[in-house]
Design an enzyme around this catalytic site. Structure first.
Site, PDB file in Angstrom:
ATOM      1  N   HIS A  59     -11.784   3.427 -24.949  1.00  0.00           N
ATOM      2  CA  HIS A  59     -10.512   3.950 -25.484  1.00  0.00           C
ATOM      3  C   HIS A  59     -10.775   4.820 -26.691  1.00  0.00           C
ATOM      4  O   HIS A  59     -10.495   4.413 -27.814  1.00  0.00           O
ATOM      5  CB  HIS A  59      -9.606   2.792 -25.875  1.00  0.00           C
ATOM      6  CG  HIS A  59      -8.175   3.175 -26.020  1.00  0.00           C
ATOM      7  ND1 HIS A  59      -7.621   3.590 -27.196  1.00  0.00           N
ATOM      8  CD2 HIS A  59      -7.169   3.198 -25.116  1.00  0.00           C
ATOM      9  CE1 HIS A  59      -6.333   3.823 -27.031  1.00  0.00           C
ATOM     10  NE2 HIS A  59      -6.038   3.590 -25.779  1.00  0.00           N
ATOM     11  N   PHE A  60     -11.202   5.912 -26.650  1.00  0.00           N
ATOM     12  CA  PHE A  60     -11.711   6.717 -25.546  1.00  0.00           C
ATOM     13  C   PHE A  60     -13.137   7.065 -25.878  1.00  0.00           C
ATOM     14  O   PHE A  60     -13.429   7.343 -27.032  1.00  0.00           O
ATOM     15  CB  PHE A  60     -10.857   7.973 -25.374  1.00  0.00           C
ATOM     16  CG  PHE A  60      -9.411   7.661 -25.110  1.00  0.00           C
ATOM     17  CD1 PHE A  60      -9.000   7.295 -23.835  1.00  0.00           C
ATOM     18  CD2 PHE A  60      -8.473   7.715 -26.125  1.00  0.00           C
ATOM     19  CE1 PHE A  60      -7.662   7.028 -23.567  1.00  0.00           C
ATOM     20  CE2 PHE A  60      -7.138   7.439 -25.851  1.00  0.00           C
ATOM     21  CZ  PHE A  60      -6.724   7.096 -24.578  1.00  0.00           C
TER      22      PHE A  60
END
Length: 158
Positions: A59-60
């Site tokens: 994420h991410f």
């Protein structure tokens, strides 16, 4: 010493003291420190955001952003400590999230300043206005409800 086990006039808690009040452990303990607390009423805490936290693997991967649910959980843990010091049991549940807004991304290296202030409640539950800031910027704010699954009798009544 009060009936909640906290010394009167106490204004801070370290990580070990936080672990004595709530059952969370790594990797789900999301409070590094509580800098100010008034049992049942309000608290201010710190969560340091580090690049080694597991959420950032996905994420991410190319642009790390702390998930909003992690910010909510950090605020819920702070609220849970405030609630527990008012006589709630050692385990409380996040019972509701209302009007939560995310104003800016939180990234590794940020320090979240968490605030929780009781705005309503009754026997076995409390509602808290919460906010998370990075520096002067609001990252998130809203209202959380916390419940005690086994409320204690008050004033000697069951």
């Amino acid at each position: 010493m009060t009936s909640t086990g906290i010394r009167t006039g106490r204004v801070a808690m370290d990580c070990d003291e936080i672990r004595e009040r709530i059952p969370h452990r790594w990797p789900m303990l999301l409070l590094d420190r509580i800098t100010e607390i008034e049992p049942g009423a309000h608290g201010t805490g710190i969560k340091n955001v580090t690049s080694t936290e597991m959420w950032f693997q996905g994420h991410f991967p190319d642009q790390a952003v702390l998930p909003g649910v992690v910010i909510i959980e950090s605020l819920a843990q702070l609220s849970g400590v405030v609630f527990s010091l008012a006589g709630a049991g050692p385990v409380s549940y996040l019972a509701g999230v209302r009007s939560m807004r995310f104003r800016r991304p939180v990234v590794p290296g940020d320090t979240l300043l968490l605030k929780s202030e009781r705005s309503a409640g009754g026997r076995g539950y409390a509602e808290y206005r919460v906010s998370a800031r990075v520096g002067d910027s609001v990252a998130a704010e809203g209202v959380l409800s916390i419940s005690d699954p086994s409320p204690r009798p008050t004033n000697g009544h069951s």
